[in-house]
Design a protein around this motif. Structure first.
Motif, PDB file in Angstrom:
ATOM      1  N   ARG A   1     178.074  40.426  22.683  1.00  0.00           N
ATOM      2  CA  ARG A   1     179.120  41.161  23.408  1.00  0.00           C
ATOM      3  C   ARG A   1     179.290  42.572  22.868  1.00  0.00           C
ATOM      4  O   ARG A   1     179.554  43.503  23.633  1.00  0.00           O
ATOM      5  CB  ARG A   1     180.426  40.381  23.319  1.00  0.00           C
ATOM      6  N   PHE A   2     179.131  42.729  21.559  1.00  0.00           N
ATOM      7  CA  PHE A   2     179.186  44.069  20.972  1.00  0.00           C
ATOM      8  C   PHE A   2     178.079  44.945  21.552  1.00  0.00           C
ATOM      9  O   PHE A   2     178.324  46.094  21.949  1.00  0.00           O
ATOM     10  CB  PHE A   2     179.036  43.973  19.449  1.00  0.00           C
ATOM     11  N   ALA A   3     176.864  44.420  21.614  1.00  0.00           N
ATOM     12  CA  ALA A   3     175.736  45.196  22.141  1.00  0.00           C
ATOM     13  C   ALA A   3     175.951  45.552  23.609  1.00  0.00           C
ATOM     14  O   ALA A   3     175.624  46.661  24.046  1.00  0.00           O
ATOM     15  CB  ALA A   3     174.437  44.410  21.972  1.00  0.00           C
ATOM     16  N   ALA A   4     176.535  44.634  24.389  1.00  0.00           N
ATOM     17  CA  ALA A   4     176.745  44.873  25.814  1.00  0.00           C
ATOM     18  C   ALA A   4     177.788  45.948  26.069  1.00  0.00           C
ATOM     19  O   ALA A   4     177.763  46.612  27.118  1.00  0.00           O
ATOM     20  CB  ALA A   4     177.146  43.575  26.504  1.00  0.00           C
ATOM     21  N   ARG A   5     178.725  46.161  25.127  1.00  0.00           N
ATOM     22  CA  ARG A   5     179.797  47.150  25.315  1.00  0.00           C
ATOM     23  C   ARG A   5     179.378  48.571  24.958  1.00  0.00           C
ATOM     24  O   ARG A   5     180.086  49.521  25.294  1.00  0.00           O
ATOM     25  CB  ARG A   5     181.001  46.787  24.433  1.00  0.00           C
ATOM     26  N   GLN A   6     178.249  48.748  24.294  1.00  0.00           N
ATOM     27  CA  GLN A   6     177.875  50.063  23.797  1.00  0.00           C
ATOM     28  C   GLN A   6     177.278  50.955  24.889  1.00  0.00           C
ATOM     29  O   GLN A   6     176.871  50.478  25.952  1.00  0.00           O
ATOM     30  CB  GLN A   6     176.881  49.922  22.637  1.00  0.00           C
ATOM     31  N   ASP A   7     177.256  52.251  24.596  1.00  0.00           N
ATOM     32  CA  ASP A   7     176.658  53.222  25.509  1.00  0.00           C
ATOM     33  C   ASP A   7     175.163  52.926  25.630  1.00  0.00           C
ATOM     34  O   ASP A   7     174.408  53.050  24.656  1.00  0.00           O
ATOM     35  CB  ASP A   7     176.880  54.643  24.995  1.00  0.00           C
ATOM     36  N   GLN A   8     174.730  52.548  26.809  1.00  0.00           N
ATOM     37  CA  GLN A   8     173.359  52.085  26.970  1.00  0.00           C
ATOM     38  C   GLN A   8     172.323  53.189  26.817  1.00  0.00           C
ATOM     39  O   GLN A   8     171.210  52.946  26.361  1.00  0.00           O
ATOM     40  CB  GLN A   8     173.208  51.392  28.330  1.00  0.00           C
ATOM     41  N   LEU A   9     172.674  54.429  27.180  1.00  0.00           N
ATOM     42  CA  LEU A   9     171.735  55.531  27.000  1.00  0.00           C
ATOM     43  C   LEU A   9     171.482  55.771  25.516  1.00  0.00           C
ATOM     44  O   LEU A   9     170.324  55.880  25.082  1.00  0.00           O
ATOM     45  CB  LEU A   9     172.279  56.807  27.650  1.00  0.00           C
ATOM     46  N   ALA A  10     172.555  55.833  24.741  1.00  0.00           N
ATOM     47  CA  ALA A  10     172.410  56.056  23.306  1.00  0.00           C
ATOM     48  C   ALA A  10     171.640  54.920  22.640  1.00  0.00           C
ATOM     49  O   ALA A  10     170.758  55.145  21.795  1.00  0.00           O
ATOM     50  CB  ALA A  10     173.782  56.218  22.660  1.00  0.00           C
ATOM     51  N   TYR A  11     171.982  53.705  23.024  1.00  0.00           N
ATOM     52  CA  TYR A  11     171.310  52.561  22.406  1.00  0.00           C
ATOM     53  C   TYR A  11     169.860  52.431  22.862  1.00  0.00           C
ATOM     54  O   TYR A  11     169.007  51.940  22.114  1.00  0.00           O
ATOM     55  CB  TYR A  11     172.103  51.279  22.694  1.00  0.00           C
ATOM     56  N   SER A  12     169.575  52.882  24.079  1.00  0.00           N
ATOM     57  CA  SER A  12     168.181  52.873  24.539  1.00  0.00           C
ATOM     58  C   SER A  12     167.347  53.869  23.754  1.00  0.00           C
ATOM     59  O   SER A  12     166.193  53.596  23.404  1.00  0.00           O
ATOM     60  CB  SER A  12     168.111  53.200  26.029  1.00  0.00           C
ATOM     61  N   ILE A  13     167.934  55.012  23.465  1.00  0.00           N
ATOM     62  CA  ILE A  13     167.231  56.027  22.661  1.00  0.00           C
ATOM     63  C   ILE A  13     167.018  55.517  21.236  1.00  0.00           C
ATOM     64  O   ILE A  13     165.958  55.729  20.628  1.00  0.00           O
ATOM     65  CB  ILE A  13     168.019  57.348  22.655  1.00  0.00           C
ATOM     66  N   ALA A  14     168.031  54.831  20.705  1.00  0.00           N
ATOM     67  CA  ALA A  14     167.962  54.362  19.320  1.00  0.00           C
ATOM     68  C   ALA A  14     167.039  53.165  19.146  1.00  0.00           C
ATOM     69  O   ALA A  14     166.276  53.088  18.171  1.00  0.00           O
ATOM     70  CB  ALA A  14     169.364  54.028  18.818  1.00  0.00           C
ATOM     71  N   PHE A  15     167.093  52.232  20.093  1.00  0.00           N
ATOM     72  CA  PHE A  15     166.402  50.969  19.882  1.00  0.00           C
ATOM     73  C   PHE A  15     165.281  50.670  20.879  1.00  0.00           C
ATOM     74  O   PHE A  15     164.502  49.735  20.667  1.00  0.00           O
ATOM     75  CB  PHE A  15     167.415  49.816  19.903  1.00  0.00           C
ATOM     76  N   GLY A  16     165.198  51.469  21.951  1.00  0.00           N
ATOM     77  CA  GLY A  16     164.088  51.299  22.885  1.00  0.00           C
ATOM     78  C   GLY A  16     162.735  51.458  22.219  1.00  0.00           C
ATOM     79  O   GLY A  16     161.825  50.639  22.435  1.00  0.00           O
ATOM     80  N   PRO A  17     162.556  52.499  21.383  1.00  0.00           N
ATOM     81  CA  PRO A  17     161.268  52.641  20.684  1.00  0.00           C
ATOM     82  C   PRO A  17     160.942  51.433  19.814  1.00  0.00           C
ATOM     83  O   PRO A  17     159.786  51.026  19.718  1.00  0.00           O
ATOM     84  CB  PRO A  17     161.470  53.899  19.831  1.00  0.00           C
ATOM     85  N   GLY A  18     161.966  50.857  19.192  1.00  0.00           N
ATOM     86  CA  GLY A  18     161.732  49.684  18.358  1.00  0.00           C
ATOM     87  C   GLY A  18     161.221  48.496  19.160  1.00  0.00           C
ATOM     88  O   GLY A  18     160.352  47.745  18.709  1.00  0.00           O
ATOM     89  N   MET A  19     161.757  48.322  20.368  1.00  0.00           N
ATOM     90  CA  MET A  19     161.297  47.231  21.217  1.00  0.00           C
ATOM     91  C   MET A  19     159.859  47.459  21.667  1.00  0.00           C
ATOM     92  O   MET A  19     159.061  46.512  21.735  1.00  0.00           O
ATOM     93  CB  MET A  19     162.220  47.080  22.422  1.00  0.00           C
ATOM     94  N   MET A  20     159.504  48.719  21.962  1.00  0.00           N
ATOM     95  CA  MET A  20     158.128  49.036  22.348  1.00  0.00           C
ATOM     96  C   MET A  20     157.174  48.879  21.167  1.00  0.00           C
ATOM     97  O   MET A  20     156.077  48.312  21.305  1.00  0.00           O
ATOM     98  CB  MET A  20     158.066  50.452  22.902  1.00  0.00           C
ATOM     99  N   MET A  21     157.587  49.381  20.010  1.00  0.00           N
ATOM    100  CA  MET A  21     156.769  49.234  18.808  1.00  0.00           C
ATOM    101  C   MET A  21     156.567  47.761  18.481  1.00  0.00           C
ATOM    102  O   MET A  21     155.462  47.334  18.113  1.00  0.00           O
ATOM    103  CB  MET A  21     157.438  49.957  17.633  1.00  0.00           C
TER     104      MET A  21
END
Length: 299
Positions: A97-117
Motif C-alpha cells: 500500500r505504501f508503494a501504491a500511494r507514491q508518485d509513480q513518475l518519481a518511483y518509475s525513474i528511481a526503480f524502473g531501471p532496477g526492474m530492467m536490470m
C-alpha cells in the motif's frame, strides 16, 4: 525454461591448462632476496586465474546439492519463516500500500531501471564475462556467475511452480491476498509464485562474483548494493505490483546464499585450499505405517 536450460547445456566445455615457465628459472623470475616459496605464495592466485579457464559445469552436481542442503539451507528456511511472519502480520500489505500511494513518475525513474536490470543483467553480465571478454580472470568470474545464476534460476522456478503465490494488486490488495498460496504444481505457472525470481537470480549472480573476488572489498560492496537495489526495485517499482516485500526478502536471502556458496567453492580452488567432498547417504524406511527414505548429507 527448457530453452534456458538448453542454452546452459550448450556452453563450450573447455578446461585449458598452461605450464607456467617461472619454475624453470627462478633466478630470472624472482629477485635473489625472495624465496621460490614466497614468490609462489604471492602469485598462486594470479597463476591459477591466468592458466586455467573454468567452466560453468565444474563442480555442478556438488554445488547444486549443497546449495540446497548445505549451510545455505539455513537461509532458505529463514526466507520461508520471514515470509510467514510478514504475511501473517500484514507487513507485506503495508509495504504494498505504501508503494501504491507514491508518485509513480518519481518511483518509475528511481526503480524502473532496477526492474530492467534485474531482467537482463543475469544473462548479459555473466555472458559477457565468460563468452566475450579476453581477460582470463574475468572469464573465470563469469563461469562462476553463470553457474550460480543457473542454479538459482532452476530452484526459483521449482519453488514458484509449487507455491503459486498471488501477486499484489494496487486496487485489490488485502491481507488475505498476500497469504494466497495455491500449493501444488503449476497451479499458476511459474510467473506467479514465491520467491521473487529477479531478486533471487540477481542476488545469486552478484554474490557469486563477490565471493569469488572476496579479496577485493569494493567488488564485494558493489555486488551487495546491486542485489539490494534490485530487490527494492521489485517491491517499490510498478506501483508495488511486481512482488510482495517478503518475496524479495526471501529471494535475496536464498539467492545470496547460493551465490556465496558456489563462489566459495571456486575461490577455495583458486587459492589452493583443500576441499572435502560431501558424503551423501540414502537410507530406506520400511515401517508398517511409514515407507520412504532418509537423505543425509555430511559436509
Amino acid at each position: 525454461m527448457k530453452k534456458v536450460l538448453t542454452t546452459f547445456k550448450t556452453v563450450l566445455l573447455s578446461l585449458v591448462f598452461t605450464t607456467v615457465a617461472y619454475a624453470a628459472d627462478t633466478s630470472a623470475e624472482f629477485p635473489d632476496s625472495m624465496s621460490v616459496a614466497d614468490a609462489h605464495a604471492e602469485t598462486s592466485t594470479a597463476v591459477i586465474d591466468s592458466a586455467q579457464k573454468l567452466s560453468p559445469f565444474d563442480h555442478l552436481g556438488h554445488n547444486m546439492l549443497l546449495s540446497a542442503f548445505g549451510w545455505p539451507l539455513g537461509f532458505h528456511m529463514l526466507g520461508g519463516a520471514l515470509t510467514y511472519k510478514f504475511s501473517m502480520e500484514n507487513n507485506d500489505l503495508m509495504v504494498a500500500r505504501f508503494a501504491a500511494r507514491q508518485d509513480q513518475l518519481a518511483y518509475s525513474i528511481a526503480f524502473g531501471p532496477g526492474m530492467m536490470m534485474g531482467t537482463f543483467f543475469p544473462i548479459l553480465v555473466p555472458g559477457y564475462m565468460y563468452f566475450i571478454s579476453d581477460n582470463r580472470a574475468l572469464n573465470n568470474t563469469g563461469a562462476v556467475a553463470v553457474q550460480a545464476t543457473a542454479v538459482a534460476f532452476l530452484y526459483n522456478n521449482i519453488l514458484k511452480a509449487i507455491s503459486a503465490r498471488e501477486h499484489p494488486d494496487a486496487e485489490l490488495n488485502s491481507g488475505e491476498r498476500s497469504r494466497d498460496f495455491k500449493w501444488g504444481f503449476f497451479r499458476r505457472g511459474v510467473f506467479y509464485g514465491w520467491p521473487s525470481g529477479h531478486s533471487m537470480t540477481n542476488a545469486a549472480m552478484a554474490m557469486s562474483i563477490a565471493s569469488y573476488n572476496r579479496d577485493k572489498p569494493l567488488v564485494v560492496a558493489g555486488c551487495a548494493l546491486y542485489a539490494g537495489y534490485i530487490a527494492t526495485s521489485m517491491v517499490l517499482g510498478a506501483k508495488g505490483e511486481a512482488h510482495w516485500f517478503s518475496d524479495a526478502v526471501a529471494g535475496t536471502l536464498m539467492g545470496a546464499s547460493i551465490g556465496w556458496y558456489i563462489g566459495s567453492v571456486f575461490y577455495k580452488e583458486k587459492v589452493g585450499e583443500k576441499q572435502t567432498p560431501p558424503k551423501v547417504t540414502i537410507a530406506p524406511l520400511f515401517y508398517s505405517d511409514t515407507k520412504g527414505a532418509v537423505l543425509s548429507v555430511r559436509i
